[in-house]
Design an enzyme around this catalytic site. Structure first.
Site, PDB file in Angstrom:
ATOM      1  N   CYS A  10      38.015  44.027  47.101  1.00 42.91           N
ATOM      2  CA  CYS A  10      37.912  43.322  45.818  1.00 42.91           C
ATOM      3  C   CYS A  10      36.426  43.114  45.551  1.00 42.91           C
ATOM      4  O   CYS A  10      35.592  43.733  46.200  1.00 42.91           O
ATOM      5  CB  CYS A  10      38.734  42.033  45.775  1.00 42.91           C
ATOM      6  SG  CYS A  10      38.130  40.683  46.778  1.00 42.91           S
ATOM      7  N   ASN A  13      35.233  39.705  48.316  1.00 43.80           N
ATOM      8  CA  ASN A  13      35.895  39.549  49.618  1.00 43.80           C
ATOM      9  C   ASN A  13      35.934  38.093  50.068  1.00 43.80           C
ATOM     10  O   ASN A  13      35.728  37.785  51.230  1.00 43.80           O
ATOM     11  CB  ASN A  13      35.229  40.451  50.673  1.00 43.80           C
ATOM     12  CG  ASN A  13      35.982  40.533  51.993  1.00 43.80           C
ATOM     13  OD1 ASN A  13      35.396  40.442  53.060  1.00 43.80           O
ATOM     14  ND2 ASN A  13      37.289  40.714  51.936  1.00 43.80           N
ATOM     15  N   THR A  14      36.212  37.205  49.113  1.00 40.01           N
ATOM     16  CA  THR A  14      36.379  35.793  49.476  1.00 40.01           C
ATOM     17  C   THR A  14      37.756  35.256  49.100  1.00 40.01           C
ATOM     18  O   THR A  14      38.124  34.174  49.553  1.00 40.01           O
ATOM     19  CB  THR A  14      35.306  34.901  48.818  1.00 40.01           C
ATOM     20  OG1 THR A  14      35.379  35.052  47.403  1.00 40.01           O
ATOM     21  CG2 THR A  14      33.911  35.242  49.322  1.00 40.01           C
ATOM     22  N   ARG A  16      41.030  37.413  46.923  1.00 43.05           N
ATOM     23  CA  ARG A  16      42.155  38.343  46.840  1.00 43.05           C
ATOM     24  C   ARG A  16      42.275  39.287  48.026  1.00 43.05           C
ATOM     25  O   ARG A  16      43.362  39.426  48.598  1.00 43.05           O
ATOM     26  CB  ARG A  16      42.076  39.173  45.546  1.00 43.05           C
ATOM     27  CG  ARG A  16      42.322  38.368  44.296  1.00 43.05           C
ATOM     28  CD  ARG A  16      42.014  39.171  43.063  1.00 43.05           C
ATOM     29  NE  ARG A  16      40.569  39.386  42.972  1.00 43.05           N
ATOM     30  CZ  ARG A  16      39.970  40.105  42.035  1.00 43.05           C
ATOM     31  NH1 ARG A  16      40.681  40.700  41.102  1.00 43.05           N
ATOM     32  NH2 ARG A  16      38.659  40.228  42.016  1.00 43.05           N
ATOM     33  N   ASP A 129      41.470  37.923  39.315  1.00 45.19           N
ATOM     34  CA  ASP A 129      40.715  37.030  40.187  1.00 45.19           C
ATOM     35  C   ASP A 129      41.078  35.567  39.892  1.00 45.19           C
ATOM     36  O   ASP A 129      40.931  35.114  38.762  1.00 45.19           O
ATOM     37  CB  ASP A 129      39.222  37.257  39.959  1.00 45.19           C
ATOM     38  CG  ASP A 129      38.356  36.641  41.034  1.00 45.19           C
ATOM     39  OD1 ASP A 129      38.862  35.806  41.817  1.00 45.19           O
ATOM     40  OD2 ASP A 129      37.171  36.998  41.092  1.00 45.19           O
TER      41      ASP A 129
END
Length: 158
Positions: A10, A13-14, A16, A129
């Protein structure tokens, strides 16, 4: 039996991709398929950074599924960890835009199997998001990811 490496991407990368990675690892363990597949995740946006903390909201909605993500869990920047793209057999993105970004910015993705998660699960569209939108939006995002993974799990098994 064949062995496959799955990379979930994504933007940062924190949220989804972290949710998808954790949910898929749990599903694989429940089906005793984890010895045939590895799952990793990373961010591809210009603002993705190694070491950014995983979203508290993402960790909370995963906890509701019985998945514990440590408070010190951090993101992976694929611009700095291109070997993860090189090593991947299958790359799943959250959005069509991310598929295009991957193809445009990462020559390592050339010739790879790349899909949006919804596309791989037999649907279409993006997983939006949830950042900054509260508990309900995060839970809905998690449930959408889970539903896609459940539909796709038979395609993932070698």
């Amino acid at each position: 039996m064949a062995y496959r490496k799955i990379l979930i991407i994504c933007h940062a990368n924190t949220s989804r991709s972290i949710i998808a990675e954790a949910m898929l690892k749990k599903m694989l363990a429940e089906r005793t398929l984890q010895e045939h597949l590895t799952v990793e995740s990373g961010g591809i946006a210009s603002y993705a950074r190694d070491g950014a903390l995983v979203s508290m909201d993402a960790r909370l909605v995963l906890r509701d599924e019985g998945i514990h993500v440590p408070s010190d869990a951090v993101s992976t920047d694929l611009k700095r960890n291109r070997h993860l793209i090189t090593d991947a057999d299958l790359i799943l993105a959250m959005t069509g835009e991310q598929v295009r970004m991957l193809r445009d910015v990462f020559p390592e993705a050339a010739g790879k199997e790349v899909y949006t998660l919804k596309q791989f699960a037999g649907g279409h569209g993006d997983i939006e998001d949830p950042v900054g939108q509260g508990d309900e939006v995060y839970a809905a995002c998690r449930d959408e990811i889970k539903a896609c993974l459940e539909r796709a799990i038979t395609r993932l098994a070698p």
